[in-house]
Enzyme design. Structure first.
Site, PDB file in Angstrom:
ATOM      1  N   ASN A   9     -10.971  -2.608  -5.289  1.00 20.63           N
ATOM      2  CA  ASN A   9     -10.175  -1.648  -6.059  1.00 20.63           C
ATOM      3  C   ASN A   9     -10.769  -1.314  -7.433  1.00 20.63           C
ATOM      4  O   ASN A   9     -10.353  -0.342  -8.070  1.00 20.63           O
ATOM      5  CB  ASN A   9      -8.720  -2.123  -6.219  1.00 20.63           C
ATOM      6  CG  ASN A   9      -7.898  -2.031  -4.945  1.00 20.63           C
ATOM      7  OD1 ASN A   9      -7.011  -2.841  -4.697  1.00 20.63           O
ATOM      8  ND2 ASN A   9      -8.162  -1.028  -4.107  1.00 20.63           N
ATOM      9  N   ASP A  47       0.814  -1.222   0.000  1.00 21.12           N
ATOM     10  CA  ASP A  47       0.000   0.000   0.000  1.00 21.12           C
ATOM     11  C   ASP A  47       0.848   1.273   0.000  1.00 21.12           C
ATOM     12  O   ASP A  47       1.951   1.297   0.532  1.00 21.12           O
ATOM     13  CB  ASP A  47      -0.909  -0.016   1.238  1.00 21.12           C
ATOM     14  CG  ASP A  47      -2.032   0.996   1.140  1.00 21.12           C
ATOM     15  OD1 ASP A  47      -2.405   1.378   0.022  1.00 21.12           O
ATOM     16  OD2 ASP A  47      -2.546   1.406   2.203  1.00 21.12           O
ATOM     17  N   GLY A  48       0.292   2.323  -0.588  1.00 22.94           N
ATOM     18  CA  GLY A  48       0.939   3.637  -0.526  1.00 22.94           C
ATOM     19  C   GLY A  48       1.459   4.148  -1.866  1.00 22.94           C
ATOM     20  O   GLY A  48       2.104   5.197  -1.921  1.00 22.94           O
ATOM     21  N   ASN A  49       1.153   3.430  -2.938  1.00 24.46           N
ATOM     22  CA  ASN A  49       1.635   3.853  -4.263  1.00 24.46           C
ATOM     23  C   ASN A  49       1.109   5.228  -4.657  1.00 24.46           C
ATOM     24  O   ASN A  49       1.842   6.071  -5.189  1.00 24.46           O
ATOM     25  CB  ASN A  49       1.185   2.857  -5.347  1.00 24.46           C
ATOM     26  CG  ASN A  49       1.777   1.482  -5.152  1.00 24.46           C
ATOM     27  OD1 ASN A  49       2.665   1.298  -4.342  1.00 24.46           O
ATOM     28  ND2 ASN A  49       1.277   0.508  -5.899  1.00 24.46           N
ATOM     29  N   GLY A  50      -0.190   5.439  -4.409  1.00 27.42           N
ATOM     30  CA  GLY A  50      -0.831   6.692  -4.808  1.00 27.42           C
ATOM     31  C   GLY A  50      -0.230   7.877  -4.070  1.00 27.42           C
ATOM     32  O   GLY A  50       0.092   8.917  -4.667  1.00 27.42           O
TER      33      GLY A  50
END
Ligand code: IPE
Ligand code: IPE
Ligand code: MG
Length: 247
Positions: A75, A27-30
């Site tokens: 998603n 998680d945390g790409n955006g």
């Protein structure tokens, strides 16, 4: 020889307890992209690089099972262009993965509902599974269109069908039977789940399987995640006292 960030003396003093099965919520790409003024999909591209690096590293350090959460059943609600970019990325990675993980002897498996993907992607998923089946290294489960509630509903339906047909009786319904009807059938439950990006939630990941899993939340966005962060998570895990309800 890896000492997971410790010196040799420390490593000898307290032997590391290596988890057999590790789960990672990538998680945390955006947010990684946003911080740099880039479109979210740039974060996914960078996250995919991290996936390849950390998967190899897990296999190198001796993890037997690794489950990575790549795309959830929820998603699909994201904007069309983001979902489209993710599908494109999956395609190019799955094309490369066929040879990519060969040297590491990694067995590739997919958990989740494959029917949600295009025939092209499904064929690539099947091909990856097929050509890595005979390998005997780490098992890599890639969770795609995976939701643990959906997984449990499927398990319940398949058991209900067997009870209806008389293949099973009510007395046959045990915890083991339910585990055996999940995507992870035959695999040990995860010992450790790592969530980068600092979020304290499970987001529909391995709900049944994580009954006694140790959680490590890390304040790093997935594209920034380094081998040393995995070392850190393994060190934290090693210090945990797992009691399973006992004393
Ligand atoms: C995880 O990163 C990748 C997927 C869910 C596909 P996010 O895209 O959720 O990144 P954040 O949480 O918005 O930063
Ligand atoms: C979980 O991350 C799913 C994946 C990493 C693939 P999300 O970003 O979708 O989860 P929430 O929305 O923060 O709970
Ligand atoms: Mg997220």
């Amino acid at each position: 020889m890896a000492f997971f960030g410790r010196n040799k003396a420390e490593a000898e003093e307290t032997p590391l307890v290596l988890p057999k099965h590790v789960g990672i919520i990538m998680d945390g790409n955006g947010r990684w992209a946003k911080k740099r003024g880039l479109p979210r999909k740039a974060g996914h591209t960078e996250g995919a690089r991290t996936f390849r690096k950390i998967t190899r590293y897990c296999s190198e350090v001796g993890i037997k099972y690794l489950t990575v959460y790549a795309f959830s059943t929820e998603n699909w609600k994201r904007p069309e262009d983001e979902v489209g970019a993710l599908m494109k990325l999956f395609k190019s990675y799955l094309e490369e993965a066929i040879s990519d993980f060969k040297d590491d002897d990694i067995v590739v498996r997919f958990i989740g509902d494959k029917s949600g993907f295009s025939p092209e992607l499904r064929a690539l998923m099947d091909e990856n599974e097929e050509c890595s089946r005979e390998r005997d290294g780490m098992v890599l489960n890639i969770a795609m269109n995976y939701g643990s509630r959906d997984e449990i509903v499927r398990a319940v339906k398949s058991i209900a069908a067997d009870v209806k047909s008389g293949a099973l009786s009510e007395a046959d319904i045990t915890e083991q039977l339910i585990s055996d009807r999940l995507y992870t059938a035959g695999q040990p439950d995860p010992d450790l789940i790592i969530r980068p990006s600092g979020e304290y939630r499970i987001s529909n990941f391995m709900l049944w399987q994580s009954a006694y899993t140790e959680f490590v939340i890390m304040n790093k966005l997935w594209p920034d995640f380094q081998k040393s962060d995995l070392d850190e998570a393994l060190r934290i895990y090693s210090q945990r006292n797992r009691r399973y309800g006992g004393v």
